[in-house]
Design a protein around this motif. Structure first.
Motif, mmCIF file in Angstrom:
data_model
loop_
_atom_site.group_PDB
_atom_site.id
_atom_site.type_symbol
_atom_site.label_atom_id
_atom_site.label_comp_id
_atom_site.label_asym_id
_atom_site.label_seq_id
_atom_site.Cartn_x
_atom_site.Cartn_y
_atom_site.Cartn_z
ATOM 1 N N ILE A 174 72.490 10.144 65.874
ATOM 2 C CA ILE A 174 71.860 10.317 67.185
ATOM 3 C C ILE A 174 72.649 11.304 68.058
ATOM 4 N N PRO A 175 73.986 11.196 68.153
ATOM 5 C CA PRO A 175 74.722 12.204 68.933
ATOM 6 C C PRO A 175 74.501 13.624 68.392
ATOM 7 N N ASP A 176 74.443 13.749 67.067
ATOM 8 C CA ASP A 176 74.182 15.060 66.464
ATOM 9 C C ASP A 176 72.784 15.539 66.845
ATOM 10 N N LEU A 177 71.810 14.620 66.869
ATOM 11 C CA LEU A 177 70.440 14.990 67.251
ATOM 12 C C LEU A 177 70.387 15.452 68.699
ATOM 13 N N ILE A 178 71.077 14.762 69.591
ATOM 14 C CA ILE A 178 71.092 15.158 71.006
ATOM 15 C C ILE A 178 71.634 16.566 71.150
ATOM 16 N N SER A 179 72.708 16.850 70.438
ATOM 17 C CA SER A 179 73.308 18.189 70.499
ATOM 18 C C SER A 179 72.349 19.247 69.951
ATOM 19 N N GLU A 202 66.031 3.961 74.018
ATOM 20 C CA GLU A 202 65.610 2.625 73.615
ATOM 21 C C GLU A 202 66.369 2.108 72.398
ATOM 22 N N VAL A 203 66.546 2.944 71.384
ATOM 23 C CA VAL A 203 67.227 2.456 70.173
ATOM 24 C C VAL A 203 68.738 2.435 70.344
ATOM 25 N N GLY A 204 69.237 3.262 71.271
ATOM 26 C CA GLY A 204 70.669 3.287 71.520
ATOM 27 C C GLY A 204 71.380 4.383 70.765
ATOM 28 N N ILE A 205 72.491 4.830 71.302
ATOM 29 C CA ILE A 205 73.238 5.962 70.767
ATOM 30 C C ILE A 205 73.845 5.656 69.395
ATOM 31 N N GLU A 206 74.038 4.364 69.102
ATOM 32 C CA GLU A 206 74.691 3.984 67.842
ATOM 33 C C GLU A 206 73.693 3.782 66.707
ATOM 34 N N ALA A 207 72.404 3.837 67.016
ATOM 35 C CA ALA A 207 71.390 3.673 65.968
ATOM 36 C C ALA A 207 71.413 4.877 65.032
ATOM 37 N N ALA A 248 61.554 5.103 62.855
ATOM 38 C CA ALA A 248 60.737 3.891 62.729
ATOM 39 C C ALA A 248 60.225 3.439 64.097
ATOM 40 N N SER A 249 61.049 3.588 65.120
ATOM 41 C CA SER A 249 60.647 3.214 66.473
ATOM 42 C C SER A 249 59.498 4.090 66.960
ATOM 43 N N THR A 282 67.544 -5.968 72.344
ATOM 44 C CA THR A 282 67.549 -6.092 70.885
ATOM 45 C C THR A 282 66.457 -7.019 70.377
ATOM 46 N N GLN A 283 65.644 -7.584 71.308
ATOM 47 C CA GLN A 283 64.579 -8.470 70.829
ATOM 48 C C GLN A 283 63.493 -7.666 70.139
#
Length: 537
Positions: free
Chosen positions: A371-376, A414-419, A426-427, A525-526
């Motif tokens: 995800i951090p790589d995608l943001i960049s 929504e999925v979070g930076i660590e996903a 999938a989301s 996380t629900q």
């Protein structure tokens, strides 16, 4: 189907029935939003002399299926343009027709097989669009001219015009490469076709279509060149064409529809114009608002007053109903609101699986490993595209790109930076999955066309018209979008902004204890079921 009409018939409808029954004229019926055009067509078919054959050409399968149930005249049949074309193509193939299979990813598969992997990323998406537009225009490359006949010349100028008119990315378009891919597609059409081919191949191949004495054409404002040619080839010398549509609901120019198709139909088939100006769907207040865009739309004498509210200050999350719709010009605001609703346990669905697939395609294209790589990479992608657009004078392409990137940002939040990337994909896929009944609907205006709801919330109306609409047809379609948006409502229309719907006051101002209130200890996380699929929020 929208716009159900009760007797007695209006003077507009009576004039149409008399023209069908007592004249030999071809007609073009300009039907305003909610005017009961489907009911009018069903009744008009009854007025065709019983010794004449009738064919109703629907724009999509759902309309065709409904009309098959409602049309009882023994001299009438109903089908989509695609089914008419596919039937003609199978007859053309003769005994080998059983070998012809439908593959909706045919062009994409050809591109994947035809190009090296690096070129697939550069040319894939835009080249697929360009080849589809070429089929819609009826272009046949020189390599197949001995066997097939095009509707227009395979000329560089025509290809250039399509690229410019439909705002394709020139870096992703090669005319010579598109010709080769189109030629390859033609070469395997005896065994594999896609939906574009169902219209294209029987026309360029000279296939024989079944003829009818009277041809009804629905949604005529959305047809392209190849579809108009199908109508022509289904005619006998004495046939009549009765085209129904609303030029003020023409919003699919980006998909290849002719920007003035109804004018071209009227000219080609020498149609006499008749109005269908009474809206049975919309209440008086909604019609009054719609008249800002289309002056001749009228409300029925029995219409309720209804409501149009343009200064909504706040809205309670618990007040949304399953029969409501929130519609918007762009995707990002809808996705943000969707997640707010999900977190507050309000069941909702987002229309438009192809929107989700477009977001997924962009994420995959950037080849991020996290995800951090995608943001960049998203940031670098925007900077690169922005420079390219400005150099080429294509500033109007900035807004759609920003909408995609901003929407992906919402999913990342929504999925979070660590996903990981698969979780993000999938989301996205889950939120745009197949829809189900009994849920609040969120939709872009393009996806809401043809639908109706008791109450409609037009989200962020300041997004219309788009400041990037530069060409005349684009500007007109932005006006049309505003008209389509307001006329979806059967009772009430509200203009709201995202800042109102996102405010803490809006989320928390509930009437006492409510099932909409998140339970104590709940978190992002629900698992919440949305649009028929499970999405982790």
């Amino acid at each position: 189907m929208a716009g159900q009409v009760k007797l007695p018939w209006s003077p507009f409808q009576t004039a149409i029935f008399e023209a069908v029954a007592r004249t030999k004229d071809s007609l073009i019926i300009e039907a305003v939003a909610g005017s009961g055009k489907t009911t009018t067509i069903v009744e008009a078919i009854k007025h065709v002399p019983s010794n004449q054959s009738v064919c109703f050409l629907a724009f999509n399968k759902s309309i065709a299926d409904e009309l098959k149930r409602r049309i009882t005249a023994p001299n009438a049949r109903c089908m989509t343009l695609h089914s008419a074309g596919f039937s003609a193509w199978r007859k053309y193939l003769g005994g080998n027709s059983f070998e012809c299979k439908v593959d909706s990813r045919k062009t994409s598969n050809i591109i994947r097989e035809y190009l090296e992997k690096e070129d697939q990323w550069r040319y894939g998406a835009e080249m697929s669009k360009l080849v589809g537009l070429a089929k819609g225009a009826g272009i046949v490359p020189a390599s197949h001219k001995e066997t097939y006949t095009g509707l227009v010349e395979d000329d560089d100028a025509i290809w250039e015009e399509m690229i410019d008119f439909y705002e394709l990315d020139r870096d992703g378009c090669s005319i010579e490469l598109a010709r080769e891919i189109l030629g390859f597609s033609i070469g395997i059409s005896a065994t594999t076709i896609d939906y574009d081919d169902m219209l294209y191949m029987p026309i360029v191949g000279g296939a024989v279509f079944d003829k009818s004495d009277v041809i009804f054409l629905d949604e005529s404002q959305d047809v392209n060149g190849i579809q108009m040619e199908i109508v022509d080839r289904m005619r006998k010398p004495t046939s009549r064409v009765i085209a129904v549509g609303d030029p003020n609901q023409a919003i699919y120019g980006f998909r290849g529809a002719l920007s003035d198709s109804m004018n071209q139909i009227a000219k080609r088939f020498r149609c006499r114009s008749l109005p269908l100006s009474v809206s049975y769907r919309c209440p008086r207040a909604v019609v009054k608002k719609a008249q800002q865009f289309v002056k001749h739309i009228q409300s029925h004498e029995s219409a309720i007053e209804g409501k149009v509210t343009e200064d909504v200050a706040k809205w309670k999350v618990a007040d949304f109903l399953s029969t409501d719709a929130i519609i918007c010009r762009n995707s990002r605001p809808l996705i943000e609101i969707a997640f707010y609703l999900i977190r507050n346990k309000i069941p909702c669905q987002v229309l438009g699986r192809d929107i989700g697939q477009g977001l997924i395609k962009l994420v995959k294209k950037l080849k991020a490993v996290s995800i951090p790589d995608l943001i960049s990479k998203m940031k670098l992608h925007r900077q690169k595209e922005l420079i390219k657009f400005k150099l080429k004078g294509d500033e109007d392409k900035i807004a759609p790109l920003d909408d995609k990137l901003d929407t992906i940002d919402v999913f990342i939040d929504e999925v979070g930076i660590e996903a990981d990337i698969p979780t993000l994909l999938a989301s996205i896929d889950a939120l745009f999955s197949d829809t189900s009944m009994g849920k609040l609907t969120l939709s872009t205006i393009h996806k809401a066309k043809g639908l109706e709801y008791d109450r409609v919330f037009i989200l962020d109306p300041f997004l219309m018209p788009s400041k990037y609409a530069r060409q005349l047809w684009q500007k007109q379609q932005e006006v049309n979008l505003q008209y389509v948006a307001v006329t979806r409502a059967k009772r009430e229309t509200y203009y709201v902004t995202s800042d109102v719907l996102r405010s803490e006051e809006w989320l928390n101002e509930l009437d006492g204890p409510s099932q909409s209130q998140p339970s104590e200890g709940s978190s992002k996380t629900q698992n919440i079921t949305t649009a028929g699929s499970e999405v982790k929020t």
